[in-house]
Each structure stands twice: as C-alpha cells, then as structure tokens.
Scaffold this motif. Sequence first.
Motif, mmCIF file in Angstrom:
data_model
loop_
_atom_site.group_PDB
_atom_site.id
_atom_site.type_symbol
_atom_site.label_atom_id
_atom_site.label_comp_id
_atom_site.label_asym_id
_atom_site.label_seq_id
_atom_site.Cartn_x
_atom_site.Cartn_y
_atom_site.Cartn_z
ATOM 1 N N ASN B 94 0.814 -1.207 0.000
ATOM 2 C CA ASN B 94 0.000 0.000 0.000
ATOM 3 C C ASN B 94 0.852 1.263 0.000
ATOM 4 O O ASN B 94 0.447 2.280 -0.569
ATOM 5 N N LEU B 95 2.029 1.207 0.621
ATOM 6 C CA LEU B 95 2.946 2.342 0.499
ATOM 7 C C LEU B 95 3.319 2.516 -0.978
ATOM 8 O O LEU B 95 3.496 3.640 -1.455
ATOM 9 N N ILE B 98 0.670 4.539 -2.714
ATOM 10 C CA ILE B 98 0.757 5.950 -2.306
ATOM 11 C C ILE B 98 1.824 6.672 -3.146
ATOM 12 O O ILE B 98 1.576 7.740 -3.714
ATOM 13 N N PHE B 99 3.003 6.065 -3.245
ATOM 14 C CA PHE B 99 4.072 6.714 -4.011
ATOM 15 C C PHE B 99 3.794 6.673 -5.515
ATOM 16 O O PHE B 99 4.195 7.574 -6.247
ATOM 17 N N VAL B 281 8.349 13.891 0.410
ATOM 18 C CA VAL B 281 7.868 12.697 1.117
ATOM 19 C C VAL B 281 6.916 13.102 2.243
ATOM 20 O O VAL B 281 5.839 12.507 2.415
ATOM 21 N N LEU B 285 3.012 11.978 2.497
ATOM 22 C CA LEU B 285 2.434 11.254 3.637
ATOM 23 C C LEU B 285 1.397 12.126 4.343
ATOM 24 O O LEU B 285 0.318 11.640 4.740
ATOM 25 N N SER B 288 -1.859 12.539 2.336
ATOM 26 C CA SER B 288 -2.557 11.240 2.361
ATOM 27 C C SER B 288 -3.292 11.082 3.685
ATOM 28 O O SER B 288 -4.450 10.621 3.713
ATOM 29 N N ILE B 324 12.293 4.747 -5.239
ATOM 30 C CA ILE B 324 11.295 4.205 -4.312
ATOM 31 C C ILE B 324 10.260 3.384 -5.069
ATOM 32 O O ILE B 324 9.905 2.267 -4.681
ATOM 33 N N ALA B 326 10.477 1.915 -7.981
ATOM 34 C CA ALA B 326 10.982 0.680 -8.573
ATOM 35 C C ALA B 326 11.009 -0.439 -7.546
ATOM 36 O O ALA B 326 10.919 -1.616 -7.887
ATOM 37 N N PHE B 327 11.101 -0.099 -6.267
ATOM 38 C CA PHE B 327 11.068 -1.116 -5.220
ATOM 39 C C PHE B 327 9.635 -1.418 -4.773
ATOM 40 O O PHE B 327 9.228 -2.581 -4.677
#
Lengths: 448, 448
Positions: B94-95, B98-99, B281, B285, B288, B324, B326-327
């Motif tokens: 879910n993070l 968000i990104f 960032v 956050l 959100s 971020i 890509a991970f």
Amino acid sequence: MEIGASLDKLFAPLADATLMQAVLIQLFIVFLLARIFAELFIKLGMLSQVGEILAGVLIANLAIGGFTLASGLGIEWHPTDPSVFHEVFEVIANLGVIFLLFSVGMQTRICELRSVGRTSFTVAAFGVLIPFILGFGLIMGFDIFIAKDPNWLVHALFMAAAMVATCIGMTARVLTEMGMLDTIESRIIIGAAVVDDILTMIVLAVVVSVAASQRAGTGMDLLGMATSIILAVLFVAAILLLCSHGVPRLSEMQRCRLTREGIVCREREWPWGFEPFPLAVITCLGLSAVAFVLGLASIIGAFLAGMLFAEFAYEKLESKFKGINAFLVPLFFVYVGMRVELSGFGGMVLLTVCVIALAVLGKYVAGYLGVVLTDRSLGSREANIVGIGMSPRGEVGITVAYIGLTAAAITQEMYTVVVFMSIMTALLAPPWMARAFRSKYGEGGPSS
Amino acid sequence: MEIGASLDKLFAPLADATLMQAVLIQLFIVFLLARIFAELFIKLGMLSQVGEILAGVLIANLAIGGFTLASGLGIEWHPTDPSVFHEVFEVIANLGVIFLLFSVGMQTRICELRSVGRTSFTVAAFGVLIPFILGFGLIMGFDIFIAKDPNWLVHALFMAAAMVATCIGMTARVLTEMGMLDTIESRIIIGAAVVDDILTMIVLAVVVSVAASQRAGTGMDLLGMATSIILAVLFVAAILLLCSHGVPRLSEMQRCRLTREGIVCREREWPWGFEPFPLAVITCLGLSAVAFVLGLASIIGAFLAGMLFAEFAYEKLESKFKGINAFLVPLFFVYVGMRVELSGFGGMVLLTVCVIALAVLGKYVAGYLGVVLTDRSLGSREANIVGIGMSPRGEVGITVAYIGLTAAAITQEMYTVVVFMSIMTALLAPPWMARAFRSKYGEGGPSS
C-alpha cells in the motif's frame, strides 16, 4: 497528568483507524520530526543522522504526564506485548538498515582493496583487533565484577564487535572540505576504512554464530560454534571471491584512482539486456535471507550483495538506491533512537565514558602503530592524524548494537551506551582531525 | 495432496522465523517472481505491470495439492483472521500505491492543463461522464435483476468510478515509438489524459464519501453525504488553487511545450536552501493522512501532493521517487493480483465481457464525440484515433477497485472483473491504435 490524558485523547482516533491509515499518520509525524532535527543538525555543521537518532530518543522518551509521542502513535515498544502498529513500523525501519548496508557495500570495491597499501591493511587489522580486545575486556570486567551478569561472554562479544567499525562518511567529508584528500594520511585512512568494513562483517558473523550457539545449547557447544563460524567465514569468502574473480571478468578489469572525490573507479557498462536495479534489489533481499538461513545477521548478506554490484555502481543504479535510502534510512535512525531508554540510564554514565575513552584510544593506538610499524618514511605527526581519523564510529557500530539488542545478546543499557558512543565519537573526531591536519599542513592544504 | 503437504513442510521454518526474517524471505521470493514475469511481458512487447499482476494471481491462486505460494509464505489473505505476515506485506504494498499516485500527480502540471485546448477538455469530460453512466447502469442492472444484491448503489458507484480513468502510459509509449507525438490526435489524447486524472480523483472523492455515508447510516443520510462531498471537492479545489496560484509564484511562471517526449516544461530551480526530497515525502504522507481524516481515499492526497511538486519535478527529485517506486510499486501490483480470486470466477465471465465492451465503447464514443463536436476542422478519421487512444485503463482504475474491495464497497468478483478489464484494454488498445494511425499517416509518420 492532565495534559498527558488530553494528549492521549487527541490520538485516540488512531486506534479506530485501519492499519494502513495509522501507518500513514505515524510515518508522516515521524518523518517530519526526523527531518526537522536533521536540518537543524546540518545547520549546526553536524551529521543529519545524529539529529534523526535524537528525534527518535525524544519520540520515545519525552514524557508529558505519562504521554509519549511513541505511545500516542501506537509505536511504543513493549517487550512482552508488541502491537501490530509497532511491528509494522519496526519492519519498515529494518528494511532501511538492509538497504543502508547494501549501499555501504556498494561503496566497497574489490579493486579499491587491491589499491590499498600495506599500511592501510595494518591500520585496519589493528583497528579491529585492539578496540575489540579493549571492549571485550571492559565489558567482561563490568559484567563479572560490577553487574554480576552470567551472560558476560555474549555481552562482551557483541559490545566489542560494536566498537570495531570505523565510520568513513564524516571523515571523508571533513577531508574533502579541507582539501586534504590528496595527502598520504587521507589515502591511508580511506583505504583502512574500506578494509575495516569487511573485517567488521566477518567479526559480526562470528559473534552472531557464537551468540546463537550459546542461546541454543545449555553450555558451550564448541563443535556447533566452530561449524557456524566456518560457515560464516566461507559465505563471506565465497562472495569476496566472486567479487574479485567472477564479477570483473564479466567485462574488462577495473581501474581505480584516488581523487578529490575519494576513490573513483571508471564507470562500467551493465553487460546484460535487462535493468540492473531489480536484480540488485533481488540480490540484496536474497543474500539477506541466505545470511539469515546460515545463522548470520541479514545485514551481512545485504552488505555482500552491495559489494557484488559495486563494480557496476554507476550513476543510474546508485541514484535509485539513494531514493529508497532517503525514504527508509531516516526511519531506521529514528527507530534506533526510539529504542534508547533514558530512564535508568543514570547508573551507566561511568560505563559510557569508559567505552567512549577505550573506543577512541583503541582506534588511535591502532592507527598510530599501523603507520609507524609499516612505513618508516612517516613520523609521529602522520601517525597521529591517521589515529584520529580512524576514531569516529557510525551507522555500522549502531547496527551491530541494534542486532545485539533485538537478539537479546546485550542489555538495554549497553545498547544505549553504544548509541551514545557512536554519536559522541562522530561529533568529537572531525574538529580534532581538522586541527591535526592544520598543524601539519597549515590553513591552505597540502599544496601550500 | 502429497506434493502439497511436502511443499507445506518446506516452508515450515518460516513460522519460527522472526517477523523481519520472514519479511525478507517473502519480499525476496515475491519480488523475484514479479520481475521474471515483468521481463517476460516486456520481451513480448507488453506492459511490465501486467506481468506483475499475473505473478500475483499465480502466487495466490496456483494451488498444488492445496498448497499455494501465498499460504507457504504466510501472506495468504484470510477475510476474518489476517496474520501479521499478511498485514505487513499489505502495508508495504500500500505504500507502493501511495508513491505511485504521487508520481502520477507529479506528471500532472497545472501549466499543462492551461495549454490543453477545448477539444481535450471536452474529450476528458465526456470520457468521464459516458463510461461512468454506462458502468453505473450495467452494475445497477446486474445487481438488481441478476445478483439481487441490495448494495447495488455502492457497487455501481465504485465500479463506474473504476471504469473512468484513462491510462496514458501505454498510449504515450506507442505514440513515441511510432513517431506520432507531433500529430493533432496525440496532442488531444495527452491533454485529455491529464484532465482525466484530475476528474477521476474528484469522482473517487465523491464515491468514497457516498459509500462511507451509506455504511455509517441506516438509510440515505443526504445531509451527511452532501457535507462530505462538499468537503472532498473543497479539498481538491484548494490544492488545485495552490498549484495554479501559490506554487508558481514562488519563482517565475512556467512554460510548457509539446515535444517528442510528451509535454515538456522548463526545469525550475528549487527556491529553498534545504533538500526538496524529504519535503516531498512529508507532503505526500501528510496529505494522504489529511485525505483519510477528511474521509477521502488517501491516494487522492498523494496525487494532489504530487501535483504540488509537479512544478519542481526536475531530474533530481524525479529520479529519487523512481528509486522508491521501482522497489515498492511492483509489490503493489503483485498484491493487486494476489487479491484476485479465480475460484468461483466462472460465473462472472459474461459480466467481464460486458464491462470490457462498455469500457471501450464508453471511452471511444467520448473521444469521438469530443472531437467532432468541438473542432470542425477534424473529421471522423481523427475522431476515430482519439476514441481508440482513450480506451486503455491502467493503474488508477485498478487502484479505485482495490480501494472499493478493501472498503467492502464492491464484491470480490467485481474486483476481479475490473482487474481483467484493465489488463485487457491495456493489451488490446495499442495494436488497434497503431493500425488507426498507420491508416491515416502511413508507415512513415506525420512528415511523410
């Protein structure tokens, strides 16, 4: 107590939120505070990490009428009853240290090790050995005679291992800012720090193996301990061999030079048709998991994975990991600070002072001896500079202590001691080193 | 059953691992499979995301003697009894979304909206309205007459919202590869897709508000619904106003041009003395979390946060978010696939076909009408191309459906329908569009 109760009420809606919503609010507040402290410390000319750790200390320890921010956010640590909120936060912070150690590994190139001279090797070897012996002796004495703790062996091993790792980041920055990167002392310090990282990983592997054998058996299982130590050393050796013989042959050999920006290696093209980044992430996660299966600390796997990709650490790959790290690593440092317990720390001040003194002394003597024993052309002034340059500890030492804490191999108080030791050496060394350099070369750098 | 039992045994040690060790093994295996499928689909000329979603479908649904990889890794989803392993995995995924939505927002510049013509606006508005009405009618009819489900209103609202968002990524890539980015049709499609994203966020805000009011009250709480809708629209409007009037004034005004690489805006210098990335960032956050407090979907906050930084989305900031993403984003797509339940899906094939048909038809008619009603210089051939170019759905539609599923606003089967709809339209549209372009311009592009 009134204020604490009303603060508690303010955060009450979090308890009704879904896990993901709570995580967003936690990460927002924690990341915000971490960044404010980081900017503050940068403005003061210090490391941003120190600010992030202190933010964590305050989040968990600054109590207003029994209310701490950590408890309000649900990320307070309870030894017996961890909440899901805390566990999720812990996992995210721990992913941060995995990627942090990958990046440290990515800056450790085998070709650099080759270019490192005998003096650097000696400085690094002494720099691991002497602080380890000093730290081991101190904690053994403390546990046996003062704390009367029967777990002195594991405690002493972990604390000694945490005192071993030099932090090159701050030193390199000071050297660069002073224009002193071309000096012989800088070459020795930077070379030794690279060797130091690898030696620390081997020490950590051995220490974790011993601690695990201790915990599992009723007494000392010498055969089991020997097996896991050999396994650990073989794992590290296999990866190092792959780095030095396997990976470079994939394309041509690598050449490295020491420049104003540190050791610079020629960029190499990624030889395959697919993206390097996902493979790097997979290798990092995979070797971390393998390290765990072998009974090692998972960060050793992450570090070795980073070394495998060091040969290809060109701009594109590095910038992507910088992105991940910029998000996850501050959360790790905050978490490191959150696990510090200030209450009940009063009795440990003397031990902290002793640990700091031995940590600085150990590295100083190692650097000094390493220089004067191997290079007759260098005198005590050069040996003095190298000794000072090796003294700051950083994230690796903190990580070792953190691993010890989560494995219950060191006590809560000892963990706090290491965190303060790392912070203090990182703060003290740079101005000291600047003065030593200036007394030899003057204000203008080596050319003047 | 034999194989399943022995596979179960193979993964048994995971149950004894600490949470972090288990997470490392889970992430390693999931990321590895996701990447293999992604590379496979890239080689086949398709979107890597489709491969990642299919990897997730297989991880959760491919059962060998009762054993699925998801159950072996402890990340299987149990509606009543979620395990910590699953919850941690869900939070990390879910993070990712968000990104992801932050990055989508970062590509939506207010200055682009200004440069978008009347035709694009009309295409986008029709493109939201027509598929929404068609989707709403279809699901209402299905629920009332076939499924006899009393929750038809919320179901129909969410499904209709999920059918609204155009995916520009695939379209833009096809246009670039064919050298067709300079054509009038490309300008209209890209402009419309930007407007489309913002309209989708407003629709989602309204739908989430209505669903929440429905769930809370016993009947229709018209006042509460109106309040939350007004709140939602005000939040979006406030951020848009800040984007268009606040942020640009921080330095000079922005100019954008349509080039071969899409709409390109001049890079702007970050006006402050601190790093932009941590602030981005924190804003992501924070907004959100604000969106959640206002009762909106948190991705709306992330999207709007991205828009705030779109004016400063120069290389350095973008590359860190690429790292971020890509991970984390592949983990989100895998999770989207893992929540698909293939068992019991057989009865929904007809509905899936209807949804795909209406989704394509709705966007096609919207694109066609938008062109012929606003620009008399363009004919049916141009309108045809725009209609086709608007039809692929992508990550935003899937995200809307995922939010609906986690809020229990749509059924498990309906979620699966949307995932398949998104995959199918993304696969079908590009070759269809390539043919339409070629039939107008020939093989050589607009210049020939």
